[in-house]
Scaffold this motif. Structure first.
Motif, PDB file in Angstrom:
ATOM      1  N   SER A 137      -2.349   3.941   5.101  1.00 11.26           N
ATOM      2  CA  SER A 137      -2.044   4.526   3.794  1.00 11.26           C
ATOM      3  C   SER A 137      -0.546   4.559   3.547  1.00 11.26           C
ATOM      4  O   SER A 137       0.257   4.583   4.490  1.00 11.26           O
ATOM      5  N   THR A 140       3.582   0.985  -5.160  1.00 12.28           N
ATOM      6  CA  THR A 140       2.144   1.224  -5.348  1.00 12.28           C
ATOM      7  C   THR A 140       1.395  -0.089  -5.531  1.00 12.28           C
ATOM      8  O   THR A 140       0.330  -0.303  -4.931  1.00 12.28           O
ATOM      9  N   ALA A 141       1.946  -0.992  -6.355  1.00 14.38           N
ATOM     10  CA  ALA A 141       1.297  -2.280  -6.594  1.00 14.38           C
ATOM     11  C   ALA A 141       1.234  -3.117  -5.321  1.00 14.38           C
ATOM     12  O   ALA A 141       0.218  -3.752  -5.031  1.00 14.38           O
ATOM     13  N   HIS A 189      -1.516  -1.722  -3.001  1.00  6.23           N
ATOM     14  CA  HIS A 189      -2.860  -2.112  -3.439  1.00  6.23           C
ATOM     15  C   HIS A 189      -3.139  -3.573  -3.110  1.00  6.23           C
ATOM     16  O   HIS A 189      -4.242  -3.928  -2.679  1.00  6.23           O
ATOM     17  N   SER A 237      -4.258   2.049   1.074  1.00  5.81           N
ATOM     18  CA  SER A 237      -4.500   3.151   0.144  1.00  5.81           C
ATOM     19  C   SER A 237      -3.207   3.903  -0.143  1.00  5.81           C
ATOM     20  O   SER A 237      -2.271   3.889   0.669  1.00  5.81           O
TER      21      SER A 237
END
Length: 804
Positions: free
Chosen positions: A613, A630-631, A634, A639
């Protein structure tokens, strides 16, 4: 050894060199120049030097020149400092053989500053280079130069231009395979080939020399030139080829062995590959003893040992007769022979490579032939060269797809970490014992009893001469009895032989498995906090006693590629293939550039290191960099979690924390998030960054990111701070962090400041250092000692510095 005395000489030479290194003689490692010369350079780095240019290489910002037989010009004296690599201020054409006088600043070749980092000092020591001359200006130059050296350099440039014009995007790979030029290779290509275990085809090695040299020798023989002339011409061509391509250790080893092979044919002698290997090693080590600890030297010679010694033994033990199976066993033998060397230098080994080499190696010759034909005809016509390169380009496309497919496999590489010298010795003992016992059990120790046949012939001879009927009858009975005994004996012998062969295979397999277990064994450890030296930035790796791993920030504002060159090598060196969480304190470049690289590599299949994560501070108005992280997470299948006071996170057996604090539990280890406050916007990334505390037994450590006095006061007012043992000093030791009232509350015993010695921010501030020392904090600096490791069993602390 009695039949191969040169092998014994080689082993004794290596042992003597290792003993000298153990005594502290700077023969293999360190700086062999006199202490007085080293002290003079350290005190007065600005110098004027002279030497002969050997070759030039373009760098990102300037032209570098390699000088041989360099001397410092000090008044009327000349002080030898062997060879030097020069970085010119302005690009100038410098033909090989030109004698130069230059002024600039001498700098010692940098040592690695983190575990697993590439050892530039050892690499350049093999070339007798111990100093760089930076910002150099040519003061004088000779008019004369080496016309032959200029010819080789011009040919190399000409061939490079042909490949770039005819091979398109595949030109860098052709240049690496044929010309030994890797500067144009993209980092992604290198990583893909490395993960797939076929990166060796991008270096000029024994495979290339044997294909080119043997092909040329046989071609000239068929043309009727005879063994002597064909051997002489092929040797001359291969020697010049080795010089033109840079003379790497694998190239010179291969050229030397080819020279001995052709010489044996010319003299009508038997060629012994192991003797040739020993002679090559002796010559290289006598030229430069530093090769003994060079990964290129060890891997090149280890691969030949695997093919020449380990491979045949395995084939005999397992009774391999099929060509394809033999190829697989030889590929496995190379991996087994070089496994500790690969792990000591890279921390990981390609599992897919054992299989991919079966498909790649038989076709490499076609790529080389296609490339050489393209170069030859390209001198006259680029259009024809494009046609000649098509088969090679097609195979390179196949290699690229195979590498991509291998990179998507979760077991593409195995990351057990770098073994200790004791583990390495244990591995080779187990492997050697397994091979030796397997060979002994498989040896032909039970020849069929020939006495039975002689008895039969003797009895029949007597019976044919006997006139008496009873004598003949007796002979027939004896023959029948003898035949029956022979069959029973053969059957028992066959069963016994089969059993021994099975035992040989089992014992050999157990030896291999035991050796691999010894290499990969990692005893339960302590809680370890490693602050990596990434220049002006932060990078912290946490390892719990139960084997969980956390990365807290990774970035730098003055170093490029910290993910590739500092973080990933460290993780692999320590045997870390999985990060349970990546913690981001805030989104400044000096805290996330390495994390972005790591996530990109994960998403593109360029590393088998994985993460569970990505943990970010919970901001309502995050920056653009926040969205990019964040992108990337993913895309990499990682996570994303956001934390602030009052939230809770569960990770791999985690348990919920207290109502007002977020916690990740791992046995007795607890990570507790203290900031940011709920409802933080994220506009001030420093003051609203993540702060967390780690506790294990009686030990407590605090990680403060880049917070300043404002956030320190808020934490004090909330009453969540207590006496701690370890402090990651806030904001790289800025004067606006580590306030006196804050330090009076936490009273840290050990503090680590992570910054660059040449930063423009004035870090660490003298005021902050004084406040920390006044609070009783012992300070460690990454800029002085490289990576800092803090270990604790929950009670006591130990500090390890990577550099003394």
């Amino acid at each position: 050894m009695g039949r191969r005395p040169m092998c014994l000489v080689c082993l004794l030479l290596m042992a003597a060199m290792c003993f000298a290194d153990w005594l502290g003689v700077p023969l293999i490692r360190g700086n062999p120049l006199p202490d007085s010369v080293q002290s003079m350079i350290a005190a007065h780095p600005e110098a004027v030097v002279c030497g002969e240019a050997v070759r030039c290489a373009d760098t990102e910002f300037s032209l570098s020149v390699y000088l041989e037989d360099v001397c410092i010009l000090a008044q009327s004296d000349k002080i030898s400092i062997q060879n030097v690599r020069v970085f010119l201020k302005e690009k100038e054409e410098v033909p090989p053989g030109t004698f130069l006088v230059l002024s600039g600043k001498l700098e010692r070749v940098a040592a690695p500053r983190n575990p697993g980092e590439f050892d530039s000092q050892q690499y350049y020591a093999c070339q007798h280079i111990y100093y760089f001359l930076k910002d150099a200006v040519i003061e004088k130059r000779s008019e004369g130069y080496s016309r032959y050296g200029r010819f080789l350099a011009d040919m190399r440039e000409r061939f490079t231009a042909i490949l770039e014009a005819a091979a398109g995007e595949d030109a860098p790979v052709f240049e690496a395979m044929i010309l030994g030029e890797k500067s144009s290779l993209e980092a992604e290509t290198k990583l893909r080939y490395q993960m797939a275990g076929i990166i060796h085809i991008l270096a000029i090695s024994g495979l290339h020399i044997s294909l080119l040299g043997a092909g040329l020798f046989n071609l000239m023989k068929k043309a009727g030139l005879g063994i002597g002339l064909s051997g002489f011409l092929s040797l001359a061509v291969m020697l010049q080829y080795g010089m033109m391509t840079g003379g790497s250790v694998s190239t010179m080893r291969a050229v030397c062995m080819f020279l001995l092979s052709v010489a044996a044919k010319m003299l009508g002698r038997i060629y012994d590959s192991m003797t040739a290997l020993a002679v090559s090693a002796i010559l290289l080590l006598m030229e430069s003893p530093a090769y003994l600890y060079s990964s290129s030297f060890l891997l090149s010679f280890g691969a030949v040992l695997g093919i020449g010694v380990t491979g045949p033994v395995l084939c005999r033990i397992f009774h391999i007769n099929n060509k394809r199976a033999e190829g697989f066993v030889l590929s496995l033998a190379v991996q087994l022979t070089t496994l500790p060397v690969v792990l000591m230098n890279y921390g990981e080994v390609s599992v897919a490579g054992v299989f991919l080499n079966l498909a790649v190696l038989p076709t490499v010759g076609a790529v080389l032939v296609s490339g050489i034909c393209g170069l030859t005809v390209g001198i006259g016509s680029i259009a024809v060269a494009r046609l000649m390169l098509l088969p090679g380009r097609g195979l390179l496309m196949l290699y690229e797809e195979l590498c991509r497919a291998a990179g998507r496999l979760p077991f593409c590489t195995w990351i057990p970490g770098a073994p200790s010298m004791g583990q390495t010795a244990g591995y080779y003992l187990a492997l050697g014992a397994g091979l030796a016992v397997g060979w002994y059990l498989n040896a032909d120790k039970h020849p069929a009893a020939s006495g039975v046949q002689s008895t039969k012939r003797r009895v029949w001879g007597d019976a044919s001469k006997a006139k008496d009927r009873s004598v003949e009858s007796t002979a027939l009975k004896a023959d029948k009895t003898c035949t029956t005994g022979t069959r029973k004996g053969k059957k028992k012998e066959k069963v016994k032989r089969k059993t021994e062969r099975r035992m040989a295979a089992v014992v050999c397999s157990l030896g291999i498995c035991l050796g691999i277990f010894i290499l990969s064994f990692r005893p339960p450890g302590k809680l370890t906090i490693t602050c990596l030296d990434v220049g002006q930035g932060d990078a912290i790796v946490l390892e719990t006693p139960r084997g969980q791993h956390f990365l807290a920030d990774c970035g730098s504002s003055n170093k490029k590629g910290v993910g590739q060159y500092q973080l990933l090598p460290f993780l692999k060196n320590q045997g870390i293939s999985y990060l349970d969480a990546i913690l981001v304190s805030h989104t400044d470049t000096d805290h996330i550039s390495g994390i972005k690289e790591l996530l990109e590599y994960m998403g593109e299949g360029l590393t088998t290191v994985r993460a569970g994560s990505l943990v970010l501070p919970d901001w309502h108005e995050p920056s653009e960099a926040y969205g990019e992280l964040t992108a990337l997470a993913h895309a990499a299948g990682v996570s994303v979690a956001r934390v602030s006071q009052g939230d809770s996170i569960k990770a791999d057996g985690a348990q919920p924390g207290a109502e007002k604090q977020t916690a990740i539990r791992n046995g007795d280890v607890r990570l507790t998030f203290l900031a940011p406050q709920e409802g933080s916007s994220g506009k001030d990334v420093n003051e609203e960054g993540m702060v967390f505390e780690i506790s294990y037994g009686e030990f407590r450590g605090l990680f403060t990111g880049d917070i300043g006095e404002d956030t320190e006061k808020k934490l004090l007012s909330q009453g969540c701070l207590a006496d701690i043992d370890f402090l990651k000093v806030g904001h790289h030791g800025s004067r606006y962090s580590s306030s006196a009232v804050f330090l009076d509350k936490i009273r840290p015993e050990i503090g680590v400041i992570s910054c660059s010695s040449s930063n423009n921010y004035g870090h660490p501030s003298g005021e902050a250092v004084e406040r920390l020392e006044a609070a009783g904090c012992h300070l460690e600096y990454t800029m002085k000692n490289g990576a800092i490791m803090v270990r604790t069993d929950g009670k006591s602390l130990t500090v390890e510095r990577f550099l003394p």
